[in-house]
Motif scaffolding. Structure first.
Motif, PDB file in Angstrom:
ATOM      1  N   SER A 273      54.834  55.841 -29.625  1.00 21.65           N
ATOM      2  CA  SER A 273      53.425  55.623 -29.943  1.00 21.65           C
ATOM      3  C   SER A 273      52.565  55.712 -28.687  1.00 21.65           C
TER       4      SER A 273
ATOM      5  N   TRP B  33      60.416  53.251 -30.370  1.00 18.79           N
ATOM      6  CA  TRP B  33      59.294  53.530 -31.274  1.00 18.79           C
ATOM      7  C   TRP B  33      57.966  53.267 -30.574  1.00 18.79           C
ATOM      8  N   GLN B  34      57.911  52.171 -29.826  1.00 18.19           N
ATOM      9  CA  GLN B  34      56.671  51.853 -29.107  1.00 18.19           C
ATOM     10  C   GLN B  34      56.364  52.929 -28.070  1.00 18.19           C
TER      11      GLN B  34
ATOM     12  N   ARG C 278      52.010  59.321 -27.844  1.00 19.53           N
ATOM     13  CA  ARG C 278      51.021  59.901 -28.759  1.00 19.53           C
ATOM     14  C   ARG C 278      49.609  59.509 -28.325  1.00 19.53           C
ATOM     15  N   GLN C 279      49.415  58.200 -28.008  1.00 16.96           N
ATOM     16  CA  GLN C 279      48.091  57.747 -27.575  1.00 16.96           C
ATOM     17  C   GLN C 279      47.659  58.467 -26.309  1.00 16.96           C
TER      18      GLN C 279
END
Lengths: 165, 187, 404
Positions: C280, C276-277, C283-284
Motif C-alpha cells: 500500500s 500488505w502495508q 502504491r501511495q
C-alpha cells in the motif's frame, strides 16, 4: 519531554558529576564518570519522568591521543513512550579498562558487551561470560583499537605502491 | 480430442561417447562412460555462508533451476556429495570447519569457489577473513562476481561438469594429485 | 554422563542429557550459526550459541574508506534487503551533512525500501514454511523475489548487492521500464501472496508447528533489545518509520501490525501483514510522484553529488567536484550522529563519529539480529528440537548482519 528537562533532572540527581552536556542532531549526550555508569543507567531506568528503559546500543571508541582516557564506552538509550533518544559516554584508560557491566539491568547488554570486549578489550566487571564473540578465541589483541592494522598480514600478493598496501 | 496428458517432447539427451558399435554391442572406455554419468548427476553440497548463498537460492529455485543440469538432488551431508560449492565469505574462524567438511567428502570430490570472497577474500582484506579458500582446500573452478549472477553460477557449474566428464579414472591415484593433496596437508 | 549443572524437567524419563551440536554448517540453520544443545530426549534443556563465523570487520574497514565508499559495505550487512541498508547509510550521511532532498527522491527511496522489505519478508516467511514442511510455498513465492530483483536491476544494474542510490539522490532516474515493472509487481504479487497465505495461515499442520513455539513476552522482548517484526509480534508497536520518521515516511498512511504472543505464528502473521502495508505504501508513493516533476532524481548539491559526465569533460567546476567526490575529499564537519532506519528485521542504526577527515573516525552498526539472537536459548528452552529450527528461521537471522 525535552532535552532540557532530561538534563535538569539528571543534574538534580547527580550534580556536578555529569559533564559535557550537548545536543547534536536533536539527541542529548553527556559524559559520566566510569564508576557511575550503572547508577546513571539505573536512575534513567527507574525515574518516573525519564523512563529510559530500552537499551539501543553499547559500543566503544578508541582515542589513542587522550592519555588516561583512551577508551570511551558509549551507551544509547531510548524512552519508548515518548520516543526520546539519549547517549552518554564513560571514559576509561587503556591500562585498566574495568567498567561495570549492565547485564543485570538489560539482558541485551550481554552480547553487546562481549562484542565491545572483543573489539576493544574493555573488561566489564561482573559480566557472566566475558569471552570473545566474533573473533577466534586464540586472538591475542583487540583489533578495533587504532594501532592494529586492518589488513590480513599473511597476504603477500598486494604490494602496489599506489593502490594496494 | 486432445490428450489429457501432455508430454515434454523437448528432451535433450547427452550424446553417447565415442566408441565402437555393432549389432547388439557398444564398446567404449570406462573413463568416458563413468565421466558422462558423473558429470550429469552431480550431487552438490551447498556451503552457503552469506550473500552468494542467497543468489544460490535463486539459482536453485524455479527461475534458473539448477536441476536441469542433473543436480536436482542437493545433498546436505558431505558424506554423500561430490561437489562442494563454497558460497560466501569464509572467515578464519570458519576455515577449519570448511576443511573438516572437505575431508568428510569421499573421493572423487570437486570444489567450486563461488564469488569474490570465496575466491580471494574479495573486498574483505581484513584480519578476520580467509584470503581465498584455496588456502585451506584445493579448488577446481572459481566463479567471479560479488555476488555472481545465477547465470555465472550455472556457467561455473557447467565448467565443473566439463572437468568431471573428462577426468581420467587414474587421476586421483597419480603422484601429481597426491602432491597437491600433500601441499594442503591432506593424506 | 549426567550433568550436575542441569536440572531436568519434571517427569523426565531419562535421567541424563545428550549434547548435540547444531551447526555451523547445518542446512536447517539457514546461515552459519552454531548451537551446542543440551538435549533431554527430544527436548532442549539448554543452548549455547556461537556466532562470528563470518565476521568480516565492517567497522574497521569503514574507518579507512571515504563516506560514499561505505555504501557497498552496507549491502553486505543484511543482504536480503540491501537497499534499506544503502538508503540508511545515505540518509545518515545526508543528515550529517545537513542536506535536504526533493520530495520525489524521497518517495522513490520509499518505493525501493518497501520493495526491499517485501523481498526480505518473502525469504523469511518462505523459509518458515520450508522448516514446517511446505517447500511449495517457498518455491512459488521466490519467483516474486526475481521480479523485485528485476526492478533493482532496472534502477541500479545489479540484483542482490545493489549499492542503490547516492548521497543526495539516485545515480540515475527511474526508467519507464522500472515503473512498468513496479506496476507489474503490484499487480501480480498480491495474488501470489494471498495464495501463499491461504496455504499456511489456516493450515492445521502449520499452526500446530508454530503456535506457542518460541514465544516471548513484550517485557522480556524489550529487555532483550528486540526490534522490528519480532518485537511487534510480542505486542509492542515500536516502528522506527513512525517513532522517528525518516525520509518521507511521515507523508504515508499505513498501519503497524502487532501480535500478542510473540511466538513464531505471530511473527509470521506480522511479516505477512507488513508486506500488505508495504504494497500500500508503494502504491501511495507512486500516486504521489505523479504530480511532481519527473526529471528530478537528486538534490541540487554539486559539492556532494557527482556531476553529469558530459559536464565533467567540458566544465572546470564540474571537473573539480568530480575529482573531489571520487577521491573522497568532500568536506564533512566533525560531529556525532546516531541515525536509525527500520530495517527488515529491526532497527538498523548507524553510529558515526566524524572528526572532519575523509572517512569516519568510528562507525558502529547497530545490527538488530545480533542483539535479539541472544534471546534464542531462552526462546527454545524446553521446546522440541524441530521447534528450535522453526524458531530460528522465524527470527529472520541474517548471518552477514549478525557477525558484521
Amino acid at each position: 519531554m525535552t532535552n532540557e528537562q532530561i538534563q535538569s533532572r539528571l543534574i538534580e540527581k547527580f550534580g556536578e558529576a555529569l559533564t559535557n552536556f550537548e545536543e547534536s542532531y536533536g539527541m542529548l549526550s553527556f559524559h559520566a564518570p566510569k564508576e557511575l555508569n550503572l547508577k546513571v543507567l539505573q536512575f534513567l531506568y527507574d525515574d518516573e519522568t525519564l523512563q529510559f528503559r530500552f537499551l539501543t546500543d553499547i559500543t566503544a571508541v578508541h582515542y589513542p591521543d587522550q592519555v588516561g582516557a583512551e577508551l570511551a564506552v558509549v551507551y544509547h538509550l531510548q524512552n519508548l513512550t515518548t520516543r526520546t533518544r539519549l547517549r552518554f559516554k564513560i571514559f576509561t584508560s587503556v591500562a585498566s579498562p574495568q567498567v561495570f557491566t549492565a547485564t543485570r539491568l538489560y539482558a541485551s547488554a550481554n552480547w553487546m558487551e562481549r562484542e565491545t570486549y572483543d573489539f576493544f578489550g574493555i573488561d566489564f566487571v561482573g559480566h557472566p561470560n566475558l569471552i570473545r564473540i566474533l573473533n577466534v578465541d586464540e586472538m591475542d589483541y583487540f583489533p578495533l583499537r587504532k594501532e592494529f592494522p586492518l589488513e590480513d598480514q599473511t597476504r603477500v600478493d598486494k604490494d602496489d605502491d599506489m593502490f594496494g598496501r | 480430442m486432445a490428450r489429457p496428458v501432455q508430454y515434454n517432447t523437448k528432451i535433450k539427451t547427452v550424446e553417447a561417447p565415442q566408441g565402437y558399435s555393432g549389432e547388439g554391442f557398444f564398446a567404449t572406455s570406462f573413463d568416458k562412460v563413468i565421466g558422462m554419468a558423473r558429470a550429469n548427476s552431480i550431487w552438490p553440497l551447498p556451503f552457503a555462508t552469506s550473500c552468494c548463498g542467497i543468489e544460490f537460492m535463486a539459482t536453485m529455485s524455479a527461475h534458473y533451476d539448477l536441476g536441469r543440469f542433473g543436480a536436482e538432488r542437493l545433498g546436505f551431508t558431505p558424506r554423500q556429495c561430490d561437489l562442494l560449492m563454497v558460497m560466501g565469505t569464509i572467515s578464519k574462524k570458519m576455515g577449519p570447519v570448511l576443511r573438516q567438511v572437505y575431508l568428510q567428502m569421499a573421493e572423487p570430490r570437486w570444489v567450486i569457489a563461488v564469488g569474490a570472497c570465496a575466491s580471494s577474500g574479495g573486498i574483505f582484506d581484513t584480519y578476520s577473513v580467509l584470503q581465498g579458500i584455496d588456502q585451506v582446500i584445493p579448488v577446481d573452478v572459481y566463479v567471479p562476481g560479488c555476488p555472481p549472477r545465477p547465470e555465472a553460477i550455472l556457467d561455473g557449474f557447467m565448467r565443473i561438469q566439463e572437468l568431471v566428464g573428462q577426468e581420467s579414472l587414474r587421476r586421483r591415484h597419480s603422484d601429481q594429485y597426491k602432491a597437491l593433496m600433500n601441499s594442503y596437508g591432506i593424506e | 554422563m549426567s550433568n550436575p549443572h542441569i536440572s531436568l524437567p519434571q517427569g523426565s524419563l531419562e535421567k541424563q542429557t545428550t549434547t548435540l551440536n547444531l551447526g555451523p554448517t547445518h542446512p536447517a540453520t539457514h546461515g552459519v550459526f552454531q548451537n551446542i544443545l543440551e538435549m533431554d530426549g527430544e527436548r532442549v534443556v539448554s543452548a549455547v550459541p556461537t556466532v562470528g563465523y563470518i565476521h568480516r570487520a565492517f567497522e574497521k574497514i569503514a574507518e579507512r574508506r571515504p563516506y560514499y565508499q561505505i555504501a557497498p559495505l552496507t549491502d553486505r550487512l543484511n543482504y536480503c534487503s540491501s537497499p534499506i541498508n544503502n538508503m540508511g547509510w545515505h540518509l545518515t550521511t545526508e543528515r550529517l551533512l545537513g542536506l535536504q532532498l526533493p520530495k520525489r527522491v524521497e518517495y522513490l527511496r520509499v518505493i525501493i525500501m518497501e520493495l526491499a522489505r517485501i523481498s526480505d519478508h518473502i525469504i523469511c516467511n518462505g523459509v518458515v514454511g520450508v522448516d514446517t514442511g511446505a517447500f511449495t510455498g517457498f518455491l512459488y513465492i521466490m519467483e516474486f523475489r526475481e521480479l523485485a530483483y528485476e526492478i533493482y536491476e532496472e534502477v541500479c544494474g545489479s540484483r542482490l548487492t545493489t549499492n542503490i542510490g547516492r548521497v543526495g539522490g539516485f545515480e540515475r532516474n527511474f526508467s519507464n521500464a522500472a515503473f512498468e515493472k513496479i506496476e507489474r509487481f503490484l499487480k501480480e504479487f498480491p495474488k501470489a501472496l494471498k495464495e501463499f497465505e491461504t496455504l499456511l495461515v489456516r493450515n492445521r499442520i502449520f499452526i500446530e508447528r508454530t503456535q506457542g513455539v518460541g514465544a516471548i513476552t513484550a517485557e522480556r522482548a524489550l529487555n532483550y533489545g528486540f526490534t522490528g517484526p519480532n518485537l511487534r509480534a510480542a505486542g509492542v508497536d515500536y516502528d522506527v518509520r513512525v517513532a522517528h520518521p525518516y525520509s518521507s515516511y511521515g507523508d504515508f498512511k499505513f498501519d503497524i501490525p502487532v501480535g500478542t504472543t510473540g511466538d513464531c505464528y505471530d511473527r509470521f502473521l506480522v511479516r505477512g501483514e507488513e508486506m500488505w502495508q508495504s504494497l500500500s505504501i508503494i502504491r501511495q508513493a507512486l500516486d504521489k510522484i505523479q504530480d511532481l516533476p519527473a526529471d528530478v532524481y537528486h538534490a541540487d548539491v554539486p559539492a556532494y553529488y557527482l556531476p553529469d559526465k558530459s559536464d565533467v569533460y567540458t566544465k572546470m567546476e564540474a571537473l573539480i567536484y568530480h575529482f573531489k567526490i571520487v577521491m573522497g575529499e568532500t568536506d564533512i564537519l566533525p560531529g556525532e550522529l546516531y541515525n536509525a532506519v527500520e530495517g527488515a528485521n529491526g532497527e538498523l542504526g548507524f553510529y558515526v563519529i566524524s572528526d572532519g577527515g575523509r572517512s569516519p573516525y568510528r562507525l558502529h552498526f547497530r545490527r538488530p539480529c545480533f542483539i535479539y539472537y541472544q534471546a534464542y536459548p531462552e526462546l527454545i528452552h524446553g521446546a522440541m528440537l524441530a521447534d528450535a529450527v522453526v524458531c530460528m528461521s522465524s527470527l529472520n537471522l541474517i548471518a552477514g548482519e549478525l557477525d558484521a
